[in-house]
Write an enzyme that holds these catalytic residues in place. Structure first.
Site, PDB file in Angstrom:
ATOM      1  N   TYR A 102      -1.481  11.648   1.799  1.00  0.00           N
ATOM      2  CA  TYR A 102      -2.337  11.567   0.613  1.00  0.00           C
ATOM      3  C   TYR A 102      -2.349  12.890  -0.163  1.00  0.00           C
ATOM      4  O   TYR A 102      -2.418  12.886  -1.403  1.00  0.00           O
ATOM      5  CB  TYR A 102      -3.750  11.167   1.010  1.00  0.00           C
ATOM      6  CG  TYR A 102      -3.898   9.684   1.263  1.00  0.00           C
ATOM      7  CD1 TYR A 102      -4.373   8.820   0.278  1.00  0.00           C
ATOM      8  CD2 TYR A 102      -3.540   9.126   2.482  1.00  0.00           C
ATOM      9  CE1 TYR A 102      -4.500   7.464   0.503  1.00  0.00           C
ATOM     10  CE2 TYR A 102      -3.658   7.758   2.725  1.00  0.00           C
ATOM     11  CZ  TYR A 102      -4.142   6.931   1.720  1.00  0.00           C
ATOM     12  OH  TYR A 102      -4.250   5.578   1.951  1.00  0.00           O
TER      13      TYR A 102
ATOM     14  N   ARG B 162       4.288   2.580  -2.365  1.00  0.00           N
ATOM     15  CA  ARG B 162       4.510   3.828  -3.112  1.00  0.00           C
ATOM     16  C   ARG B 162       5.836   4.467  -2.703  1.00  0.00           C
ATOM     17  O   ARG B 162       6.561   5.010  -3.548  1.00  0.00           O
ATOM     18  CB  ARG B 162       3.319   4.762  -2.914  1.00  0.00           C
ATOM     19  CG  ARG B 162       2.023   4.081  -3.328  1.00  0.00           C
ATOM     20  CD  ARG B 162       0.802   4.935  -3.385  1.00  0.00           C
ATOM     21  NE  ARG B 162      -0.344   4.048  -3.593  1.00  0.00           N
ATOM     22  CZ  ARG B 162      -0.647   3.436  -4.734  1.00  0.00           C
ATOM     23  NH1 ARG B 162       0.111   3.641  -5.804  1.00  0.00           N
ATOM     24  NH2 ARG B 162      -1.690   2.635  -4.825  1.00  0.00           N
TER      25      ARG B 162
ATOM     26  N   HIS C  92      -7.138  -6.704   0.370  1.00  0.00           N
ATOM     27  CA  HIS C  92      -6.044  -5.748   0.205  1.00  0.00           C
ATOM     28  C   HIS C  92      -4.809  -6.064   1.032  1.00  0.00           C
ATOM     29  O   HIS C  92      -3.686  -5.819   0.587  1.00  0.00           O
ATOM     30  CB  HIS C  92      -6.579  -4.358   0.593  1.00  0.00           C
ATOM     31  CG  HIS C  92      -5.570  -3.266   0.567  1.00  0.00           C
ATOM     32  ND1 HIS C  92      -4.883  -2.901  -0.582  1.00  0.00           N
ATOM     33  CD2 HIS C  92      -5.140  -2.424   1.548  1.00  0.00           C
ATOM     34  CE1 HIS C  92      -4.079  -1.889  -0.302  1.00  0.00           C
ATOM     35  NE2 HIS C  92      -4.207  -1.591   0.980  1.00  0.00           N
TER      36      HIS C  92
ATOM     37  N   TRP D 241      -9.022   8.377  -1.153  1.00  0.00           N
ATOM     38  CA  TRP D 241      -8.007   9.041  -1.971  1.00  0.00           C
ATOM     39  C   TRP D 241      -8.410  10.486  -2.274  1.00  0.00           C
ATOM     40  O   TRP D 241      -7.556  11.331  -2.506  1.00  0.00           O
ATOM     41  CB  TRP D 241      -7.815   8.281  -3.288  1.00  0.00           C
ATOM     42  CG  TRP D 241      -6.787   7.195  -3.228  1.00  0.00           C
ATOM     43  CD1 TRP D 241      -6.623   6.254  -2.263  1.00  0.00           C
ATOM     44  CD2 TRP D 241      -5.785   6.923  -4.211  1.00  0.00           C
ATOM     45  NE1 TRP D 241      -5.590   5.409  -2.578  1.00  0.00           N
ATOM     46  CE2 TRP D 241      -5.067   5.792  -3.768  1.00  0.00           C
ATOM     47  CE3 TRP D 241      -5.441   7.507  -5.434  1.00  0.00           C
ATOM     48  CZ2 TRP D 241      -3.995   5.260  -4.498  1.00  0.00           C
ATOM     49  CZ3 TRP D 241      -4.394   6.969  -6.162  1.00  0.00           C
ATOM     50  CH2 TRP D 241      -3.671   5.862  -5.696  1.00  0.00           C
TER      51      TRP D 241
ATOM     52  N   ASP E  63       0.840  -1.194   0.000  1.00  0.00           N
ATOM     53  CA  ASP E  63       0.000   0.000   0.000  1.00  0.00           C
ATOM     54  C   ASP E  63       0.880   1.251   0.000  1.00  0.00           C
ATOM     55  O   ASP E  63       1.722   1.408  -0.884  1.00  0.00           O
ATOM     56  CB  ASP E  63      -0.953  -0.072   1.197  1.00  0.00           C
ATOM     57  CG  ASP E  63      -1.990   1.032   1.224  1.00  0.00           C
ATOM     58  OD1 ASP E  63      -2.942   0.961   0.430  1.00  0.00           O
ATOM     59  OD2 ASP E  63      -1.845   1.968   2.028  1.00  0.00           O
ATOM     60  N   ARG E  64       0.737   2.161   0.977  1.00  0.00           N
ATOM     61  CA  ARG E  64       1.549   3.387   0.978  1.00  0.00           C
ATOM     62  C   ARG E  64       3.038   3.054   1.002  1.00  0.00           C
ATOM     63  O   ARG E  64       3.846   3.742   0.370  1.00  0.00           O
ATOM     64  CB  ARG E  64       1.211   4.278   2.188  1.00  0.00           C
ATOM     65  CG  ARG E  64      -0.242   4.560   2.425  1.00  0.00           C
ATOM     66  CD  ARG E  64      -0.976   5.071   1.220  1.00  0.00           C
ATOM     67  NE  ARG E  64      -0.529   6.404   0.822  1.00  0.00           N
ATOM     68  CZ  ARG E  64      -0.970   7.024  -0.277  1.00  0.00           C
ATOM     69  NH1 ARG E  64      -1.829   6.417  -1.090  1.00  0.00           N
ATOM     70  NH2 ARG E  64      -0.542   8.237  -0.583  1.00  0.00           N
TER      71      ARG E  64
END
Length: 294
Positions: free
Chosen positions: A216, A113, A275, A155, A109-110
């Site tokens: 975000y 990134r 997820h 988001w 997830d984050r």
């Protein structure tokens, strides 16, 4: 009393930038591997996988800045303190402080990134890269449609100007957190009460909630600019992409194809879950990582 989800792992507090100290845990011996969590988790999300991997590797798990027990600095102009470039630099600094100049990298997830940006900005440090349940950020924003915006509403909610999302979430953090985790996970019981309590402990901190929104906000602004500036760059480390067949990313994108647009050596597959792969299908995740890491 809170549960220690990584018993036997050493605790570290490492200054990575002026005013920023990162909380990390490490254990095991052998080739180094860095684990990066996502939202709304902390490093405790790796409690099934990290001890198994540590049987043959040196495992480092860290709380991203803004999350868990890491510092939560002000976002600053254009939320740049939460740019994935800054968060990736934290990760490099943590590993360097622990004696690891080159390492394998796993991000969910984050954290995925952050790992994507790290593999571009610090390619010489990344031996192998595994990304869990994400497509590239720029790709996901560029291809947003009603289905994605509905299922991943946060988001677009978190990026609203301060203090709107912070105040609304702050009205009932436990409800929001539970709704989020139960909506993302497709495996009942995969986040047991003591683990949920750990996540809630952190989510109950207003500074944490604000930092999450800043993360975000950066992703929808400065991160996209960084991505556009090096849109022709490719990740050269071998990349393993795993995703949940029942999750939004797996049902909305051709995950392997999105990463083949960004990397030169991509493999991977879907797991039968939602997820949070490392909590829902830990045995499969361990098996996949063991084979990939070698």
């Amino acid at each position: 009393m809170t549960t220690d989800f990584l018993p036997g792992f050493d605790r570290h507090r490492i200054e990575t930038a002026p005013g920023v100290t990162i909380h990390a845990r490490s254990g095991g011996s052998g080739p180094p591997v860095l684990l990066l969590h996502g939202h709304p988790q902390t490093l405790s999300t790796w409690h099934h996988v990290a001890p198994r991997l540590a049987e043959s590797r040196t495992i480092v798990a860290m709380d991203l800045r803004g999350y868990g027990d890491s510092d939560k600095p002000p976002g600053g102009e254009r939320h740049a303190a939460y740019a994935k470039r800054a968060m990736a630099a934290d990760a490099v600094a943590v590993m360097r402080a622990l004696g690891h100049d080159r390492f394998a990298l796993v991000g969910h997830d984050r954290g995925g990134r952050v790992a994507h940006r790290l593999a571009l900005d610090h390619s010489e440090r990344v031996e192998r890269l595994a990304l869990f349940d994400i497509a590239p950020t720029a790709t996901m924003y560029a291809r947003t449609d009603k289905a994605f915006a509905t299922r991943y509403f946060w988001w677009f909610f978190f990026i609203q100007p301060h203090p709107l999302p912070e105040r609304l979430i702050g009205a009932d953090p436990e409800y929001f957190l539970r709704h989020h985790i139960e909506g993302q996970s497709k495996t009942p019981g995969s986040t047991p009460p003591d683990l949920f309590a750990e996540y809630l402990r952190c989510y109950s901190d207003p500074a944490c909630r604000h930092a999450i929104c800043e993360d975000y906000r950066a992703a929808a602004g400065i991160d996209l600019e960084h991505d556009a500036a090096d849109s022709d760059a490719r990740i050269t480390a071998p990349l393993l992409a795993l995703w949940g067949a029942q999750g939004t990313v797996g049902q909305t994108y051709d995950v392997l194809e999105t990463w083949r647009e960004k990397a030169t050596d991509v493999s991977g597959r879907a797991l039968d879950c939602g997820h949070t792969l490392q909590e829902e299908r830990p045995e499969e995740v361990f098996s996949e990582l063991s084979a990939f890491l070698g």
